[in-house]
Design a protein around this motif. Sequence first.
Motif, PDB file in Angstrom:
ATOM      1  N   PHE A 101      45.100  42.245  47.228  1.00 33.13           N
ATOM      2  CA  PHE A 101      46.332  42.918  47.653  1.00 33.13           C
ATOM      3  C   PHE A 101      47.396  42.863  46.558  1.00 33.13           C
ATOM      4  N   LYS A 102      47.488  41.726  45.887  1.00 34.48           N
ATOM      5  CA  LYS A 102      48.413  41.639  44.752  1.00 34.48           C
ATOM      6  C   LYS A 102      47.994  42.630  43.673  1.00 34.48           C
ATOM      7  N   TRP A 103      46.684  42.682  43.410  1.00 34.43           N
ATOM      8  CA  TRP A 103      46.169  43.577  42.374  1.00 34.43           C
ATOM      9  C   TRP A 103      46.448  45.039  42.723  1.00 34.43           C
ATOM     10  N   LYS A 104      46.161  45.418  43.965  1.00 30.69           N
ATOM     11  CA  LYS A 104      46.364  46.810  44.383  1.00 30.69           C
ATOM     12  C   LYS A 104      47.830  47.223  44.247  1.00 30.69           C
ATOM     13  N   MET A 147      39.366  44.803  37.958  1.00 36.71           N
ATOM     14  CA  MET A 147      39.619  43.481  37.372  1.00 36.71           C
ATOM     15  C   MET A 147      38.587  43.154  36.294  1.00 36.71           C
ATOM     16  N   ALA A 148      37.319  43.406  36.596  1.00 38.34           N
ATOM     17  CA  ALA A 148      36.248  43.082  35.648  1.00 38.34           C
ATOM     18  C   ALA A 148      36.344  43.939  34.390  1.00 38.34           C
ATOM     19  N   GLU A 149      36.692  45.204  34.542  1.00 36.29           N
ATOM     20  CA  GLU A 149      36.876  46.067  33.374  1.00 36.29           C
ATOM     21  C   GLU A 149      38.065  45.582  32.542  1.00 36.29           C
ATOM     22  N   THR A 150      39.152  45.229  33.197  1.00 33.67           N
ATOM     23  CA  THR A 150      40.330  44.723  32.481  1.00 33.67           C
ATOM     24  C   THR A 150      39.959  43.474  31.697  1.00 33.67           C
ATOM     25  N   PHE A 151      39.266  42.550  32.340  1.00 38.26           N
ATOM     26  CA  PHE A 151      38.827  41.331  31.660  1.00 38.26           C
ATOM     27  C   PHE A 151      37.920  41.651  30.471  1.00 38.26           C
ATOM     28  N   ILE A 178      45.505  38.623  34.918  1.00 38.04           N
ATOM     29  CA  ILE A 178      44.182  38.065  34.583  1.00 38.04           C
ATOM     30  C   ILE A 178      44.350  36.846  33.678  1.00 38.04           C
ATOM     31  N   LYS A 179      45.118  36.982  32.620  1.00 37.81           N
ATOM     32  CA  LYS A 179      45.275  35.881  31.662  1.00 37.81           C
ATOM     33  C   LYS A 179      45.921  34.660  32.309  1.00 37.81           C
TER      34      LYS A 179
END
Length: 194
Positions: A101-104, A147-151, A178-179
Amino acid sequence: VGIDSVSCEKPNEDYIKEKLILSEKNFETYNKSFLEKISLRYIILCKNLKVSDLPAHGFANPKMRTLILNSNSEKEIFRRVFHHEIFHIIQFDFSNYFDKFKWKNFNSSNFNYAECSTCSNKLSLKPLDITNGFFTDYSKTTFSEDMAETFSFIMTYPELVFNKIQNDNILNSKVFFIKTHLIKIDENFNFKSN
C-alpha cells in the motif's frame, strides 16, 4: 521446485559456463550475513524457461528458497533478472518492510497494477526512455514486479538510476524506499553489483 506451472530444459555446457561465472560474480555482491538472512538455497540454470507456458527469464520460489534462471537469456538481461529474482526472496522474508500500500501510493492516483504479472501484455524488460515512475513496462504489471525491477536497476545500473531519479519524483521515492529498507535488513548492504 514445487511449482507445476514452471518448465525448462537442461542447458548445454556453453550456456552453463558463461552464466555460472556471471551468477557467481553477481552472487558475490551479497555479503554472507545477508545471504544467511534470506536463506537462499538453490540457483537452477536451465534453458527455454517457461512459467504458465509463457517464455520467462527467471522465476523465484521463495518458499523453496530457489531461483530458476534462463541460461539462454542475453548477458545484461540475465544479470538484471538475477537480482530481480533475489528481490522476490527478500520481499517474501521481509514483507513487513515492503508494504504494497505504501508502494502503490508512490504512483499517480490514476495508475492501477494488473491482477498478476502474466495477466498483462506489459512484458518488456527494456529500460524506458520516459519513466513516469517505472523503469520498464514489466514494472507496471504488479507492485511486486515493480519493486523487483526497481531493485534490479539499483543493483545493475546505478548511473542510469541516478540520472532517472533526478527528473522523476516517483522513481526517486521508490529507489529511496528500497534502499532504506534494505539497510534496515542489513546495515552493510552493498548496492554495487559485479
